[in-house]
Structures are given as structure tokens and as C-alpha cells.
Write a protein that holds these residues in place. Sequence first.
Motif, PDB file in Angstrom:
ATOM      1  N   MET A   1     -11.941 -21.213   7.080  1.00 10.09           N
ATOM      2  CA  MET A   1     -10.568 -21.135   6.569  1.00 10.09           C
ATOM      3  C   MET A   1      -9.609 -20.856   7.715  1.00 10.09           C
ATOM      4  O   MET A   1      -9.853 -19.993   8.542  1.00 10.09           O
ATOM      5  CB  MET A   1     -10.480 -20.025   5.517  1.00 10.09           C
ATOM      6  N   HIS A   2      -8.517 -21.602   7.752  1.00  8.18           N
ATOM      7  CA  HIS A   2      -7.472 -21.341   8.736  1.00  8.18           C
ATOM      8  C   HIS A   2      -6.844 -19.979   8.471  1.00  8.18           C
ATOM      9  O   HIS A   2      -6.682 -19.559   7.331  1.00  8.18           O
ATOM     10  CB  HIS A   2      -6.374 -22.413   8.655  1.00  8.18           C
ATOM     11  N   SER A   3      -6.499 -19.280   9.516  1.00  5.53           N
ATOM     12  CA  SER A   3      -5.759 -18.029   9.381  1.00  5.53           C
ATOM     13  C   SER A   3      -4.352 -18.355   8.879  1.00  5.53           C
ATOM     14  O   SER A   3      -3.648 -19.171   9.467  1.00  5.53           O
ATOM     15  CB  SER A   3      -5.692 -17.323  10.740  1.00  5.53           C
ATOM     16  N   LEU A   4      -3.956 -17.752   7.770  1.00  8.34           N
ATOM     17  CA  LEU A   4      -2.688 -18.081   7.119  1.00  8.34           C
ATOM     18  C   LEU A   4      -1.497 -17.457   7.834  1.00  8.34           C
ATOM     19  O   LEU A   4      -1.651 -16.517   8.621  1.00  8.34           O
ATOM     20  CB  LEU A   4      -2.720 -17.605   5.671  1.00  8.34           C
ATOM     21  N   ILE A   5      -0.301 -17.968   7.527  1.00  8.93           N
ATOM     22  CA  ILE A   5       0.949 -17.404   8.037  1.00  8.93           C
ATOM     23  C   ILE A   5       1.851 -17.104   6.852  1.00  8.93           C
ATOM     24  O   ILE A   5       2.136 -17.988   6.036  1.00  8.93           O
ATOM     25  CB  ILE A   5       1.663 -18.363   9.007  1.00  8.93           C
ATOM     26  N   ASP A   6       2.304 -15.864   6.753  1.00  7.09           N
ATOM     27  CA  ASP A   6       3.230 -15.434   5.709  1.00  7.09           C
ATOM     28  C   ASP A   6       4.647 -15.598   6.251  1.00  7.09           C
ATOM     29  O   ASP A   6       5.054 -14.884   7.161  1.00  7.09           O
ATOM     30  CB  ASP A   6       2.958 -13.966   5.357  1.00  7.09           C
ATOM     31  N   ILE A   7       5.412 -16.547   5.684  1.00  9.06           N
ATOM     32  CA  ILE A   7       6.746 -16.820   6.236  1.00  9.06           C
ATOM     33  C   ILE A   7       7.817 -15.881   5.701  1.00  9.06           C
ATOM     34  O   ILE A   7       8.959 -15.918   6.165  1.00  9.06           O
ATOM     35  CB  ILE A   7       7.188 -18.280   6.011  1.00  9.06           C
ATOM     36  N   GLY A  31      -7.139 -12.282   6.840  1.00  9.10           N
ATOM     37  CA  GLY A  31      -6.997 -13.678   7.240  1.00  9.10           C
ATOM     38  C   GLY A  31      -5.573 -14.162   7.331  1.00  9.10           C
ATOM     39  O   GLY A  31      -5.322 -15.368   7.286  1.00  9.10           O
ATOM     40  N   VAL A  32      -4.632 -13.235   7.451  1.00 12.10           N
ATOM     41  CA  VAL A  32      -3.225 -13.606   7.653  1.00 12.10           C
ATOM     42  C   VAL A  32      -2.906 -13.270   9.105  1.00 12.10           C
ATOM     43  O   VAL A  32      -2.667 -12.118   9.456  1.00 12.10           O
ATOM     44  CB  VAL A  32      -2.294 -12.848   6.682  1.00 12.10           C
ATOM     45  N   GLY A  33      -2.902 -14.293   9.951  1.00 13.62           N
ATOM     46  CA  GLY A  33      -2.841 -14.064  11.394  1.00 13.62           C
ATOM     47  C   GLY A  33      -1.453 -13.841  11.952  1.00 13.62           C
ATOM     48  O   GLY A  33      -1.287 -13.210  12.992  1.00 13.62           O
ATOM     49  N   GLN A  34      -0.438 -14.350  11.244  1.00 18.26           N
ATOM     50  CA  GLN A  34       0.948 -14.192  11.695  1.00 18.26           C
ATOM     51  C   GLN A  34       1.848 -14.000  10.484  1.00 18.26           C
ATOM     52  O   GLN A  34       1.546 -14.495   9.388  1.00 18.26           O
ATOM     53  CB  GLN A  34       1.398 -15.414  12.513  1.00 18.26           C
TER      54      GLN A  34
END
Length: 262
Positions: A1-7, A31-34
Motif C-alpha cells: 500500500m502506498h503511504s497516504l497523504i492527508d491534504i 501509513g499516512v506519510g505526509q
Amino acid sequence: MHSLIDIGLNLTEKSFAKDSNEVVDRAIQSGVGQMILTGSSVSGSEKSLTIAKQYPNILFSTAGIHPHEASEFTQDSILSLKQLAQHPEVVAIGECGLDFNRMYSSQQIQEKCFEAQLELARELDMPLFLHVRDAHERFVEIMENHSDLINKAVVHCFTGNTTEVKKYVSMGFHIGVTGWICDERRGQDLQEAVKYIPLDRLMVETDAPYLTPRTLRPKPKHGRNEPAFLPYIAGEIAKYMGVSAEDIAKHSVENTKRFFQL
């Protein structure tokens, strides 16, 4: 799974005052990288930037004035936002836009504040982080007069219906989707509307501490939303879009990195 980004994360809210570092750490472990911290006023944008600087290449921020705060807007405010935008951690102008739901500021003042931030984004060649609630038609009218900015604009926390999302997509906007999609009472329009968001325009967000996913189990203490819940939200978006969670992760991360130049 790609590390997610919370905008969209409101880490300056009072409910995060005592444990913001733990909140960020839990998100990374989940798993939320940025994450991008939302600036909703000049002072809030300053606070978001201060926090973002503590986590290089993990936290970023926006600089803007929310329509609820538009009555505080002056030309000095725009100068302050312009100064904040010089920092590399600041990746967009906003949260700005229109909110005719609660009308904390008059329509005239909201529009003046919004237009000033649109001009600032144009001057600085920066992306826009946009808010629209119960103001779809007027929002579209204004943005059609600024059509050169739309390909660098994301409609944050979209909660509208299929007609609205089709219009935004046809105009060229990116769309941010939150845990509103998990609300069996209010989220049904969004559950249908996400089917019409192209994968190359989708971004994902929590809008934490707000919009805690109602279907999340176990329910979080105190009902507070956190960026650590973003993988769950992405899974729900995938379900309603009819694609895999991996597709949501892959495309939303690619879109977000390209859009905000992360």
C-alpha cells in the motif's frame, strides 16, 4: 500500500493542543506519510507553519482566510499571507472560498476576501485550497472568471451531489474527499457522486478533528477525528468508486505530490 497523504488537517484546533505530536506519530505509524495543515486565518496559518517546520518533509501547511473569518480580512491580511507563502513548507493559498451555510461573514465580505486570495495565488503562482458550502452557483460564477487558476485548485472537503461534482470535474478542479462519505445520514449524495471523480483528480483528507467517520469501529475516544484514520476513509472511498484501496492510495498520492509539488 502506498503511504497516504492527508491534504486537510486542522492540527491547530484546541482538541489537539495536548497531544499533537502523538497524533502525527500515530498517523505515520498508520501509513499516512505526509500531512498538510490547514490555515484558516492569518494567526492560524502562522501556527500551522510553526508546527509544520517541526516535521520537515512530513508536515506542510496552507496560508489562507476561511470565509467564516472573512470579516477580519484587510489588505494587511493579504500581505501577511504573502509573507507566509515565502516559506517552503507553505504549499497552497487557502482555505478560502464561500460558505453561505452559516454566514458568519456577509456574502459581500466573503467574496471580497475570496477574490483577494485568488489574486494572491495568481501573483505567487501557487495552488488553491478551496472551501465551498451551500454556495455552488456563486462559487462557479466566480471561478469561471478565474479559469486560469482552476487546474491548480482543489475543492477541499467536497460534500456535494453528482450534478455539482460533474460541473467541478468539467471545469478542471481536483476534488478532496473526507470521511463525510461514511455518514449514512448525510453522505448518500457523496457516495453516489464519487463515482464521477476521475482517479487523476482525486485527493483524500480527514479534515480532522472534524468529520470522524461514523462507521469507524471501535469509535475513537471523545469522537475526535485523526489523520491516522485516513486509510479507513480511503477504503470507504474505494468501495463507492468501485476500485481497489491500492488504486485510491496510488492515484491520490501521485495527484497530491504533483499538485502541491511535495
